[in-house]
Design a protein around this motif. Structure first.
Motif, PDB file in Angstrom:
ATOM      1  N   LEU A   7       1.063   1.757   0.706  1.00 13.34           N
ATOM      2  CA  LEU A   7      -0.587   1.904   0.392  1.00 13.34           C
ATOM      3  C   LEU A   7      -1.191   1.914   0.766  1.00 13.34           C
ATOM      4  N   GLY A   8      -0.763   2.434   2.440  1.00 14.25           N
ATOM      5  CA  GLY A   8      -1.935   2.931   3.698  1.00 14.25           C
ATOM      6  C   GLY A   8      -3.221   1.996   3.422  1.00 14.25           C
ATOM      7  N   ARG A   9      -4.088   2.236   3.284  1.00 18.07           N
ATOM      8  CA  ARG A   9      -5.193   1.919   3.717  1.00 18.07           C
ATOM      9  C   ARG A   9      -5.696   0.122   3.314  1.00 18.07           C
ATOM     10  N   TRP A  10      -5.066   1.125   1.466  1.00 10.91           N
ATOM     11  CA  TRP A  10      -5.607   0.204   0.463  1.00 10.91           C
ATOM     12  C   TRP A  10      -4.458  -1.517   0.394  1.00 10.91           C
ATOM     13  N   SER A  11      -5.087  -2.814   0.339  1.00 16.37           N
ATOM     14  CA  SER A  11      -3.738  -3.717  -0.406  1.00 16.37           C
ATOM     15  C   SER A  11      -4.500  -3.424  -1.765  1.00 16.37           C
ATOM     16  N   GLU A  12      -2.824  -4.749  -2.248  1.00 15.11           N
ATOM     17  CA  GLU A  12      -2.953  -4.251  -3.857  1.00 15.11           C
ATOM     18  C   GLU A  12      -4.045  -4.369  -4.210  1.00 15.11           C
ATOM     19  N   ASP A  13      -4.900  -5.814  -4.003  1.00 15.99           N
ATOM     20  CA  ASP A  13      -5.873  -6.188  -4.370  1.00 15.99           C
ATOM     21  C   ASP A  13      -7.322  -5.376  -4.435  1.00 15.99           C
ATOM     22  N   GLU A  14      -7.037  -4.676  -3.534  1.00 18.20           N
ATOM     23  CA  GLU A  14      -8.347  -3.579  -2.773  1.00 18.20           C
ATOM     24  C   GLU A  14      -8.055  -2.068  -4.764  1.00 18.20           C
ATOM     25  N   LEU A  15      -6.456  -2.309  -4.662  1.00 20.49           N
ATOM     26  CA  LEU A  15      -6.038  -1.170  -5.607  1.00 20.49           C
ATOM     27  C   LEU A  15      -6.678  -1.693  -7.019  1.00 20.49           C
ATOM     28  N   ASN A  16      -6.043  -2.909  -7.195  1.00 17.51           N
ATOM     29  CA  ASN A  16      -6.220  -3.281  -8.264  1.00 17.51           C
ATOM     30  C   ASN A  16      -7.516  -3.141  -8.824  1.00 17.51           C
ATOM     31  N   ASP A  17      -8.858  -3.457  -7.778  1.00 13.73           N
ATOM     32  CA  ASP A  17      -9.936  -3.949  -7.681  1.00 13.73           C
ATOM     33  C   ASP A  17     -10.378  -2.631  -8.444  1.00 13.73           C
ATOM     34  N   LEU A  18     -10.027  -1.198  -7.356  1.00 15.69           N
ATOM     35  CA  LEU A  18     -10.753   0.289  -7.851  1.00 15.69           C
ATOM     36  C   LEU A  18      -9.675   0.512  -9.473  1.00 15.69           C
ATOM     37  N   ILE A  19      -8.724   0.333  -9.789  1.00 14.05           N
ATOM     38  CA  ILE A  19      -8.478   1.169 -10.904  1.00 14.05           C
ATOM     39  C   ILE A  19      -8.890   0.370 -11.908  1.00 14.05           C
ATOM     40  N   ASP A  64      -0.026   6.175   1.797  1.00 19.99           N
ATOM     41  CA  ASP A  64      -0.325   6.668   3.364  1.00 19.99           C
ATOM     42  C   ASP A  64      -0.163   8.265   2.677  1.00 19.99           C
ATOM     43  N   GLY A  65       0.315   8.638   2.119  1.00 19.60           N
ATOM     44  CA  GLY A  65       0.936  10.448   2.614  1.00 19.60           C
ATOM     45  C   GLY A  65       1.279  11.324   0.969  1.00 19.60           C
ATOM     46  N   ALA A  77      -1.035   7.954 -13.645  1.00 18.27           N
ATOM     47  CA  ALA A  77      -1.756   7.081 -13.378  1.00 18.27           C
ATOM     48  C   ALA A  77      -2.353   6.010 -13.418  1.00 18.27           C
ATOM     49  N   MET A  78      -3.147   6.181 -11.943  1.00 20.78           N
ATOM     50  CA  MET A  78      -4.154   5.514 -12.325  1.00 20.78           C
ATOM     51  C   MET A  78      -5.813   5.585 -13.272  1.00 20.78           C
ATOM     52  N   ARG A  79      -5.402   6.697 -13.653  1.00 27.88           N
ATOM     53  CA  ARG A  79      -6.466   6.980 -14.814  1.00 27.88           C
ATOM     54  C   ARG A  79      -6.326   5.815 -16.328  1.00 27.88           C
ATOM     55  N   LEU A  80      -4.394   5.707 -16.616  1.00 28.42           N
ATOM     56  CA  LEU A  80      -4.187   5.134 -17.629  1.00 28.42           C
ATOM     57  C   LEU A  80      -4.209   3.567 -17.547  1.00 28.42           C
ATOM     58  N   SER A  81      -4.548   3.268 -16.326  1.00 25.01           N
ATOM     59  CA  SER A  81      -4.615   2.100 -15.602  1.00 25.01           C
ATOM     60  C   SER A  81      -5.485   1.091 -16.019  1.00 25.01           C
ATOM     61  N   ARG A  82      -5.706  -0.032 -16.273  1.00 28.35           N
ATOM     62  CA  ARG A  82      -6.329  -0.964 -16.092  1.00 28.35           C
ATOM     63  C   ARG A  82      -6.351  -1.979 -14.238  1.00 28.35           C
ATOM     64  N   SER A  83      -5.168  -2.165 -14.368  1.00 28.14           N
ATOM     65  CA  SER A  83      -4.468  -2.825 -12.722  1.00 28.14           C
ATOM     66  C   SER A  83      -3.642  -2.296 -12.303  1.00 28.14           C
ATOM     67  N   PHE A  84      -3.379  -2.981 -10.695  1.00 22.78           N
ATOM     68  CA  PHE A  84      -2.570  -2.072 -10.213  1.00 22.78           C
ATOM     69  C   PHE A  84      -1.141  -2.699 -10.483  1.00 22.78           C
ATOM     70  N   SER A  85      -1.015  -3.542 -11.580  1.00 25.76           N
ATOM     71  CA  SER A  85       0.224  -3.711 -12.439  1.00 25.76           C
ATOM     72  C   SER A  85       0.687  -2.704 -13.067  1.00 25.76           C
ATOM     73  N   ASP A  86      -0.527  -2.585 -14.401  1.00 24.82           N
ATOM     74  CA  ASP A  86      -0.560  -1.585 -14.771  1.00 24.82           C
ATOM     75  C   ASP A  86       0.290   0.225 -14.601  1.00 24.82           C
ATOM     76  N   PHE A  87      -0.944   0.195 -13.315  1.00 27.05           N
ATOM     77  CA  PHE A  87      -0.722   1.978 -12.770  1.00 27.05           C
ATOM     78  C   PHE A  87       0.785   1.759 -12.430  1.00 27.05           C
ATOM     79  N   ILE A  88       1.590   0.498 -12.078  1.00 22.05           N
ATOM     80  CA  ILE A  88       3.399   0.852 -11.088  1.00 22.05           C
ATOM     81  C   ILE A  88       3.881   1.381 -12.756  1.00 22.05           C
ATOM     82  N   GLU A  89       3.472   1.024 -14.089  1.00 22.46           N
ATOM     83  CA  GLU A  89       4.260   0.679 -14.776  1.00 22.46           C
ATOM     84  C   GLU A  89       4.023   2.509 -15.570  1.00 22.46           C
TER      85      GLU A  89
END
Length: 240
Positions: A7-19, A64-65, A77-89
């Motif tokens: 995840l590079g500079r992000w944590s799962e929580d930070e990505l969840n908040d961003l998404i 991270d790259g 994938a992020m555009r279609l999502s509301r959470s980090f778990s959504d993003f993975i799916e």
């Protein structure tokens, strides 16, 4: 199915908040601009995906790259999502035909998105280019000498419409929108595009936001200047 998360500079929580925060942006192009803008200056890394005709496919998230293609995979994938778990799916759906994580099901070519991601994006090249568009029938993944570009993937005939760069005038530029996914058309046998990126409009300025191997990072580059010496473009627009 094995997952491989970097995840590079992000944590799962930070990505969840961003998404989640970006999901509140109603217009698709603005949401893509918001998300992709957070990747500016992120490192360019080629060949981050794991899987081949000999090696089992893994679901890779390598923030991270990124290369030009994985960059748009992650953003869509992020555009279609509301959470980090959504993003993975949603990444499974965006990157793989029918969401089946396998090397053969992976979208290896930009125009794979047209059929396999028809719920998410549409090809608007002919719509914006009208009579200036050129049509080419190409045998993707098979070079003129008979060799394959990607081992283990069957060649496929594809009808490709591209807009020659010399025909991109102010009228066409006005039809392009922030968040459009742009493929740089390739005349090489076996290929549809040589590069991909995201169109960004800021006032009168038009940029291609892309993971540049030359600059070694994600950058905004003047769109008209970038495409001026290229063969042409293919344009996909996000739906919704």
């Amino acid at each position: 199915m094995k997952r491989n998360l970097k995840l590079g500079r992000w944590s799962e929580d930070e990505l969840n908040d961003l998404i989640y925060s970006s999901s509140k942006i109603k217009e698709a192009g603005s949401r893509i601009d918001h998300l992709s803008g957070r990747f500016i200056d992120s490192s360019y890394s080629a060949s981050t995906l794991i899987g081949s005709h000999e090696l089992p496919e893994e679901l890779v998230v390598s923030l991270d790259g990124v290369d030009c293609f994985t960059f748009i995979d992650y953003i869509e994938a992020m555009r279609l999502s509301r959470s980090f778990s959504d993003f993975i799916e949603n990444l499974k759906k965006v990157r793989y035909r029918e969401g089946q994580v396998s090397f053969k099901s992976r979208n290896h070519f930009f125009t794979d998105w047209i059929g396999n991601n028809s719920l998410f994006v549409k090809d608007i090249t002919k719509e914006i280019g009208s009579r200036t568009v050129e049509r080419t029938i190409k045998h993707l993944n098979k070079r003129d000498d008979g060799t394959f570009i990607i081992k283990g993937i069957d060649p496929v005939w594809r009808d490709i419409s591209s807009l020659p760069s010399g025909n991109i005038d102010d009228v066409i530029l006005d039809k392009l929108k922030t968040g459009d996914y742009v493929g740089i058309y390739s005349k090489a046998s076996g290929l549809d595009v040589s590069h991909v990126g995201i169109l960004i409009k800021t006032g009168k300025d038009i940029f291609l936001r892309h993971a540049s191997s030359i600059k070694g990072k994600v950058i905004d580059e003047d769109f008209k200047e970038y495409v001026s010496n290229k063969a042409g473009i293919i344009v996909l627009r996000p739906i919704g």
